[in-house]
Structures are given as C-alpha cells and as structure tokens.
Design a protein around this motif. Structure first.
Motif, PDB file in Angstrom:
ATOM      1  N   PHE A 172      -4.189   3.387   4.676  1.00 23.12           N
ATOM      2  CA  PHE A 172      -3.930   3.741   3.226  1.00 23.12           C
ATOM      3  C   PHE A 172      -5.289   3.603   2.531  1.00 23.12           C
ATOM      4  CE2 PHE A 172       0.253   2.434   4.422  1.00 23.12           C
ATOM      5  CZ  PHE A 172       0.972   3.251   3.657  1.00 23.12           C
ATOM      6  N   GLU A 173      -5.646   4.146   1.317  1.00 26.88           N
ATOM      7  CA  GLU A 173      -6.637   3.889   0.575  1.00 26.88           C
ATOM      8  C   GLU A 173      -6.289   3.867  -0.811  1.00 26.88           C
ATOM      9  OE1 GLU A 173      -9.604   2.953   0.207  1.00 26.88           O
ATOM     10  OE2 GLU A 173     -10.043   4.090   1.920  1.00 26.88           O
ATOM     11  N   THR A 174      -7.348   3.365  -1.619  1.00 29.18           N
ATOM     12  CA  THR A 174      -7.273   3.178  -3.057  1.00 29.18           C
ATOM     13  C   THR A 174      -8.433   3.905  -3.577  1.00 29.18           C
ATOM     14  OG1 THR A 174      -8.094   1.027  -3.297  1.00 29.18           O
ATOM     15  CG2 THR A 174      -5.746   1.282  -3.061  1.00 29.18           C
ATOM     16  N   TYR A 227       0.789  -1.323   0.077  1.00 28.08           N
ATOM     17  CA  TYR A 227       0.078  -0.159   0.053  1.00 28.08           C
ATOM     18  C   TYR A 227       0.897   1.187   0.179  1.00 28.08           C
ATOM     19  CZ  TYR A 227      -4.353  -2.397  -0.186  1.00 28.08           C
ATOM     20  OH  TYR A 227      -5.545  -3.109  -0.406  1.00 28.08           O
ATOM     21  N   ALA A 228       2.058   1.218   0.512  1.00 31.04           N
ATOM     22  CA  ALA A 228       3.137   2.388   0.456  1.00 31.04           C
ATOM     23  C   ALA A 228       3.169   2.609  -0.930  1.00 31.04           C
ATOM     24  CB  ALA A 228       4.124   2.012   1.131  1.00 31.04           C
ATOM     25  N   ARG A 229       3.194   1.464  -1.882  1.00 29.98           N
ATOM     26  CA  ARG A 229       3.644   1.783  -3.357  1.00 29.98           C
ATOM     27  C   ARG A 229       2.357   2.113  -4.262  1.00 29.98           C
ATOM     28  NH1 ARG A 229       6.107  -3.058  -2.315  1.00 29.98           N
ATOM     29  NH2 ARG A 229       4.607  -4.264  -3.641  1.00 29.98           N
ATOM     30  N   HIS A 230       1.307   1.403  -3.721  1.00 30.21           N
ATOM     31  CA  HIS A 230      -0.049   1.451  -4.577  1.00 30.21           C
ATOM     32  C   HIS A 230      -0.930   2.421  -3.937  1.00 30.21           C
ATOM     33  CE1 HIS A 230       1.928  -1.674  -7.191  1.00 30.21           C
ATOM     34  NE2 HIS A 230       1.962  -2.208  -6.176  1.00 30.21           N
ATOM     35  N   GLY A 231      -1.066   2.618  -2.868  1.00 30.90           N
ATOM     36  CA  GLY A 231      -2.065   3.549  -2.114  1.00 30.90           C
ATOM     37  C   GLY A 231      -1.905   4.909  -1.826  1.00 30.90           C
ATOM     38  N   ARG A 232      -2.681   5.327  -1.251  1.00 33.61           N
ATOM     39  CA  ARG A 232      -2.655   6.852  -0.754  1.00 33.61           C
ATOM     40  C   ARG A 232      -2.721   7.058   0.545  1.00 33.61           C
ATOM     41  NH1 ARG A 232      -7.103   9.667  -0.292  1.00 33.61           N
ATOM     42  NH2 ARG A 232      -9.072   8.787  -1.425  1.00 33.61           N
ATOM     43  N   ARG A 233      -2.314   8.079   1.461  1.00 39.13           N
ATOM     44  CA  ARG A 233      -2.663   8.093   2.734  1.00 39.13           C
ATOM     45  C   ARG A 233      -3.421   9.233   2.925  1.00 39.13           C
ATOM     46  NH1 ARG A 233       1.249   5.301   6.308  1.00 39.13           N
ATOM     47  NH2 ARG A 233       0.042   6.232   7.979  1.00 39.13           N
ATOM     48  N   PRO A 234      -4.729   8.873   3.407  1.00 36.29           N
ATOM     49  CA  PRO A 234      -5.846  10.060   3.659  1.00 36.29           C
ATOM     50  C   PRO A 234      -5.551  10.600   4.962  1.00 36.29           C
ATOM     51  CG  PRO A 234      -6.643   7.818   3.963  1.00 36.29           C
ATOM     52  CD  PRO A 234      -5.343   7.756   3.320  1.00 36.29           C
TER      53      PRO A 234
END
Length: 178
Positions: A156-158, A144-151
């Motif tokens: 993490f979120e996608t 998720y550090a590579r593919h998600g974002r941090r709201p």
C-alpha cells in the motif's frame, strides 16, 4: 494460515530486534538509544543517519517529534522488503501500553536516499499510530485498505508518505531515487 504466520514472523522480528538492540547497547557496540526516544535502531549506520536527518531536515524532525508524542515505539532496522521496495512498514503490535512498529530498510541498495526512504516510512508509522485501533498487522492492513492505494509493486502507498520522502530528500539535498 499464511496470514497468521506472517503476523507471528513480524512479532518475532520486533522482539528479536528489541532484544538485539538492548544486548548490543549493553555491550557498547552501538550507541544506546535514549530512554525517551521512540524512534530507534540497533544499526549504528541508521542511528547516525537518523541523528543527521533530524538536524538537517525539518520534515524528518517533525515526523520523529510526532512519533515521540504517541504510544508507539518505531524500530528502524536493516532488512529486505517484499514487492521489490527498498523500505517498508512491516508490522505493528500491542505491547502493554505501547505499540511496537517495525520498519525495514535495505540500506545496501538505497545510497544517499536512505534519509528520504526512512522519512517516508516514518510518515507511514505516524499514519498508523494516529489510529488507536491499529494494534496488529491485520488492523494495519485494514487501515491501508481504507486509506491507502495499491501501486503496481504491491503493498500500500499514501500520497502523504510520498510527499514526506520527497521533502526529506529535498531538505537533505539528495537526488531522486532512480
């Protein structure tokens, strides 16, 4: 040290959930999941909701069907999440040829949005199960550090998970989360 404690806690939660699920099913308190089902719960409310969502939502059904084709077993259980969210993907761990994925949902606070929130988390389960290298909480975090974002709320979120939740909500005919 704290990271390893969280990993151990996640693994113990999955093992406890599996043991409780098997014991409760044997006692007849809840319907036992199908031997082939890879999306499971020990909570009768969640079992009934997921059965209904599979029937009424093409998105929910597609997510569950996708999980059925993986080596993952997803346990959806009641419980609190960090960061003030109502549902979360908690852990993933290797168990022989399978990977066990733990999802928590606080169904006391979600009301009619329960199917949408579980659908959102099933999308996250599909995301991590699509990568065979994700076999631990640390690997999930890296994924998720590579593919998600941090709201702002943390974690993490996608976009795909957000869209899945909205689609399930729409297909189930429920209102937006307030």
């Amino acid at each position: 040290m704290a990271k390893h404690s969280r990993n151990l806690a996640g693994i113990l939660a999955v093992i406890g959930t599996m043991a409780a699920s098997m014991a409760w099913a044997e006692d007849g308190h809840i319907p036992a999941p199908s031997a082939q089902s890879r999306v499971r719960s020990s909570a009768s409310r969640l079992v009934a909701m997921m059965r209904d969502a599979r029937e009424r939502s093409t998105t929910f059904r597609a997510l569950a069907d996708t999980i059925e084709t993986t080596n993952g077993i997803v346990y959806v259980e009641h419980g609190p999440c960090e960061h003030g969210v109502k549902a979360c993907l908690v852990s993933i761990t290797a168990a022989g040829a399978n990977r066990l994925v733990s999802v928590k949902v606080n169904f006391r606070t979600v009301g009619l949005d329960l199917p949408a929130l579980v659908g959102h988390e099933l999308r996250h389960a599909v995301e991590v199960l699509a990568d065979p290298d994700v076999t631990s909480v640390d690997a999930m975090y890296s994924f998720y550090a590579r593919h998600g974002r941090r709201p702002l709320a943390g974690g993490f979120e996608t976009v795909a998970a957000q869209e899945a939740g909205r689609a399930v909500r729409r297909e189930m005919g429920h209102s937006r989360i307030r």
